[in-house]
Design an enzyme around this catalytic site. Structure first.
Site, PDB file in Angstrom:
ATOM      1  N   GLU A 150      -9.325 -14.564  -0.403  1.00 18.19           N
ATOM      2  CA  GLU A 150      -8.670 -13.759  -1.450  1.00 18.19           C
ATOM      3  C   GLU A 150      -7.231 -14.243  -1.505  1.00 18.19           C
ATOM      4  OE1 GLU A 150     -10.344 -11.634  -3.265  1.00 18.19           O
ATOM      5  OE2 GLU A 150     -12.178 -11.494  -2.086  1.00 18.19           O
ATOM      6  N   CYS A 160      -0.852  -9.068  -5.246  1.00 19.64           N
ATOM      7  CA  CYS A 160      -1.508 -10.313  -5.665  1.00 19.64           C
ATOM      8  C   CYS A 160      -1.856 -10.301  -7.150  1.00 19.64           C
ATOM      9  CB  CYS A 160      -2.751 -10.552  -4.831  1.00 19.64           C
ATOM     10  SG  CYS A 160      -3.753  -9.079  -4.694  1.00 19.64           S
TER      11      CYS A 160
HETATM   12  P1  NAD Z   1       0.311 -15.620   4.254  1.00 19.32           P
HETATM   13  O1  NAD Z   1      -0.661 -16.622   3.760  1.00 19.32           O
HETATM   14  O2  NAD Z   1       1.654 -16.081   4.643  1.00 19.32           O
HETATM   15  O3  NAD Z   1      -0.277 -14.863   5.541  1.00 19.32           O
HETATM   16  C1  NAD Z   1      -1.515 -14.178   5.495  1.00 19.32           C
HETATM   17  C2  NAD Z   1      -2.059 -14.056   6.902  1.00 19.32           C
HETATM   18  O4  NAD Z   1      -2.379 -15.355   7.384  1.00 19.32           O
HETATM   19  C3  NAD Z   1      -1.099 -13.451   7.918  1.00 19.32           C
HETATM   20  O5  NAD Z   1      -1.812 -12.618   8.795  1.00 19.32           O
HETATM   21  C4  NAD Z   1      -0.581 -14.676   8.652  1.00 19.32           C
HETATM   22  O6  NAD Z   1      -0.140 -14.371   9.956  1.00 19.32           O
HETATM   23  C5  NAD Z   1      -1.845 -15.506   8.679  1.00 19.32           C
HETATM   24  N1  NAD Z   1      -1.638 -16.939   8.925  1.00 19.32           N
HETATM   25  C6  NAD Z   1      -0.587 -17.715   8.590  1.00 19.32           C
HETATM   26  N2  NAD Z   1      -0.795 -18.988   8.999  1.00 19.32           N
HETATM   27  C7  NAD Z   1      -2.010 -19.018   9.590  1.00 19.32           C
HETATM   28  C8  NAD Z   1      -2.795 -20.018  10.184  1.00 19.32           C
HETATM   29  N3  NAD Z   1      -2.369 -21.273  10.282  1.00 19.32           N
HETATM   30  N4  NAD Z   1      -4.004 -19.681  10.684  1.00 19.32           N
HETATM   31  C9  NAD Z   1      -4.474 -18.432  10.609  1.00 19.32           C
HETATM   32  N5  NAD Z   1      -3.771 -17.425  10.048  1.00 19.32           N
HETATM   33  C10 NAD Z   1      -2.551 -17.717   9.534  1.00 19.32           C
HETATM   34  O7  NAD Z   1       0.390 -14.477   3.120  1.00 19.32           O
HETATM   35  P2  NAD Z   1       1.349 -13.208   3.053  1.00 19.32           P
HETATM   36  O8  NAD Z   1       2.729 -13.671   2.746  1.00 19.32           O
HETATM   37  O9  NAD Z   1       1.121 -12.298   4.204  1.00 19.32           O
HETATM   38  O10 NAD Z   1       0.748 -12.455   1.778  1.00 19.32           O
HETATM   39  C11 NAD Z   1       1.084 -12.786   0.475  1.00 19.32           C
HETATM   40  C12 NAD Z   1       0.021 -13.623  -0.173  1.00 19.32           C
HETATM   41  O11 NAD Z   1      -1.224 -12.952  -0.099  1.00 19.32           O
HETATM   42  C13 NAD Z   1       0.255 -13.851  -1.653  1.00 19.32           C
HETATM   43  O12 NAD Z   1      -0.075 -15.177  -1.970  1.00 19.32           O
HETATM   44  C14 NAD Z   1      -0.716 -12.892  -2.311  1.00 19.32           C
HETATM   45  O13 NAD Z   1      -1.103 -13.217  -3.614  1.00 19.32           O
HETATM   46  C15 NAD Z   1      -1.854 -12.953  -1.371  1.00 19.32           C
HETATM   47  N6  NAD Z   1      -2.694 -11.777  -1.542  1.00 19.32           N
HETATM   48  C16 NAD Z   1      -3.919 -11.926  -2.134  1.00 19.32           C
HETATM   49  C17 NAD Z   1      -4.718 -10.812  -2.345  1.00 19.32           C
HETATM   50  C18 NAD Z   1      -6.068 -10.917  -2.969  1.00 19.32           C
HETATM   51  O14 NAD Z   1      -6.856  -9.988  -2.812  1.00 19.32           O
HETATM   52  N7  NAD Z   1      -6.389 -11.996  -3.640  1.00 19.32           N
HETATM   53  C19 NAD Z   1      -4.259  -9.563  -1.947  1.00 19.32           C
HETATM   54  C20 NAD Z   1      -3.008  -9.459  -1.344  1.00 19.32           C
HETATM   55  C21 NAD Z   1      -2.228 -10.583  -1.132  1.00 19.32           C
END
Ligand code: NAD
Length: 469
Positions: free
Chosen positions: A243, A277
């Site tokens: 997502e 998002c």
């Molecule tokens: P992010 O990608 O920075 O982090 C998301 C998660 O991934 C966190 O728990 C982070 O610790 C983890 N993570 C980071 N690097 C990793 C790795 N190498 N391996 C495993 N896990 C890792 O995102 P964010 O800043 O927390 O959230 C914002 C983003 O999320 C935006 O792009 C937003 O659009 C998206 N989002 C999407 C939806 C949806 O349903 N499509 C909903 C909410 C947010």
């Protein structure tokens, strides 16, 4: 951090800070690679115990969890607002939605249906009786983002548990406390302790170990496109549900009345300071309404109160980090230097930015093409519906899109033509109820959430065939 249902402390700590004033909200332990190993071992034991439970047992646990979340709603809302930066009113709304998500998931535990297969319809199927059922995938790793730390974690772990899976939740580092509180609530609800694991800390530190572990059978990730792609590349032979991000658009058609929806569009752009998002980012307005709409939107944007998210009267709180403020500002400046019209907002105090409206940005600008994730609306005009559809579709993303029109034929044309996981007529793309199928096309993701749909991803079909004569 929680492993096998027990709170584990380590000396390596994550200090969680309030993005409004940088004050300390609390601290949690930072998980290491050896904690990943322990969590996987616990989850394996949890799976065995869960296999002795009935669907009704899992339903009861999840309903109890819903009750616990309701009882602790003030504590959850204050923690979510303090560590994430959304307003306290938005945080309360998230907790209410989370209770619904758990309740829907509990109901779905009772609906794991299978089907018979007409084996004898095949030339070689004589004397064969076949049916299939749904069985849990096994261990689910749930990696969640900072912007809805409770509800989006639950969109993963509640259906996972309903289907009989053990889980390892990895919450975003900045919202670790909510993740840990959620794990504790699961344990307090009487879940199989070994099936409940929460690894707090940095994704980059434990990410590779977690996503490559062969005992983990499904990774359900919500977060940014780039991290999602990295996980997908590294996951190997396991299921992934992604997502990801978006630059969602809303279209205001020729027959629509701007004054009836402008307030809603502003809400769609500026709630949670644009950190949703499915936030409205791009607004395409028919040229007939363009001047009126931008004038009205400016009034709406300027009327919103910015400030501390914990103040009941605040409409727009802080953005998660100051680096994001700098990034958002630089994208706006770049678009304006290439000819976009700056209409209002953009004043920065700490991590708070007053709501921005810009108009006539070129379609190639970052503010149009990339995910802004800040309190900014980009308004452009269009001449006809074909042009509007192609402008919305001119994006690598496709999560949800909104269209305002009272013309049924036109609405259907947009519903068919827009490349998105969901098209909302006379509504902004932000709209979501937690039972609906939710997810994106193109680079917005793979698979769907919403308990009924998540459960399909989190189960395997097991076929049983009898030879009987
Ligand atoms: P992010 O990608 O920075 O982090 C998301 C998660 O991934 C966190 O728990 C982070 O610790 C983890 N993570 C980071 N690097 C990793 C790795 N190498 N391996 C495993 N896990 C890792 O995102 P964010 O800043 O927390 O959230 C914002 C983003 O999320 C935006 O792009 C937003 O659009 C998206 N989002 C999407 C939806 C949806 O349903 N499509 C909903 C909410 C947010």
């Amino acid at each position: 951090m929680i492993i096998a249902g027990k709170k584990i402390e380590s000396n390596d700590k994550v200090i969680v800070r309030n993005p409004y004033d940088n004050s300390v909200v609390g601290e949690v332990s930072r998980a290491s690679e050896s904690d990943v190993k322990k969590a996987v071992a616990a989850a394996k034991a949890g799976l065995v115990k869960l296999s002795h439970q009935t669907a009704y047992d899992r339903y009861k646990t999840l309903m109890k969890l819903a009750g616990i979340l309701s009882q602790r709603s003030d504590q959850f809302a204050t923690t979510i607002a303090s560590e994430m930066g959304k307003t306290i009113r938005e945080a309360r709304a998230e907790v209410s939605r989370a209770v619904e998500t758990v309740s829907w998931s509990a109901e779905e535990a009772k609906r794991l249906y299978g089907s018979t297969v007409p084996m004898d319809a095949a030339p070689t199927g004589r004397d064969k009786v076949g049916f299939y059922m749904r069985v849990p995938v096994g261990i689910v790793a749930a990696i969640s983002p900072f912007n809805f730390p409770l509800n989006l974690s639950l969109h993963k772990i509640a259906p996972a548990y309903a289907a009989g899976n053990a889980f390892i939740l990895k919450p975003a580092e900045s919202t670790s406390m909510t993740g840990e509180m959620l794990g504790q609530a699961f344990v307090d609800a009487g879940a199989v302790p070994e099936a409940v694991n929460v690894l707090t800390g940095s994704g980059s530190k434990i990410g590779l170990k977690l996503v490559t572990d062969p005992d983990i059978r499904l990774i359900t990730f919500t977060g940014s496109r780039d991290v999602g792609e990295w996980i997908t590349r590294n996951a190997g032979l396991k299921k992934v549900v992604m997502e990801l991000g978006s630059n969602s658009a809303v279209v205001i058609c020729e027959d629509a009345k701007p004054e009836t929806m402008v307030k809603r569009v502003a809400l769609g752009g500026y709630s949670q300071a644009g950190q949703v998002c499915i936030s409205v980012q791009r607004v395409y307005v028919h040229e007939r309404h363009f001047a009126t709409f931008t004038g009205l939107l400016r009034e709406q944007a300027m009327a919103l109160k910015t400030g501390s998210q914990l103040d009941e009267s605040t409409d727009v709180g802080p953005v998660i980090t100051h680096n994001d403020i700098l990034r958002i500002k630089s994208w706006i400046d770049e678009a304006v230097s290439h000819g976009a019209r700056f209409i209002c907002g953009g004043d920065v105090t700490g991590n708070v930015m007053t709501p921005v409206v810009i108009a006539n940005a070129q379609e190639t600008e970052k503010v149009v093409q990339d995910e802004l994730f800040g309190p900014v609306l980009v308004v452009n005009s269009f001449r006809d519906d074909d042009q509007a559809i192609s402008m919305v579709n001119n994006s690598r993303y496709g999560l949800q899109a909104g269209v305002y029109t009272n013309d049924l034929n036109r609405a259907w044309r947009y519903a068919k033509g827009l490349e998105a996981g969901g098209v909302l007529i006379n509504e902004i793309p932000n709209f979501r109820v937690d039972l609906m199928p939710y997810g994106g096309v193109k680079e917005s993701g793979i698979g769907r959430e919403g308990p009924r749909f998540a459960i399909e991803e989190m189960t395997e079909i097991k076929l049983v065939v009898f030879h009987i004569n």
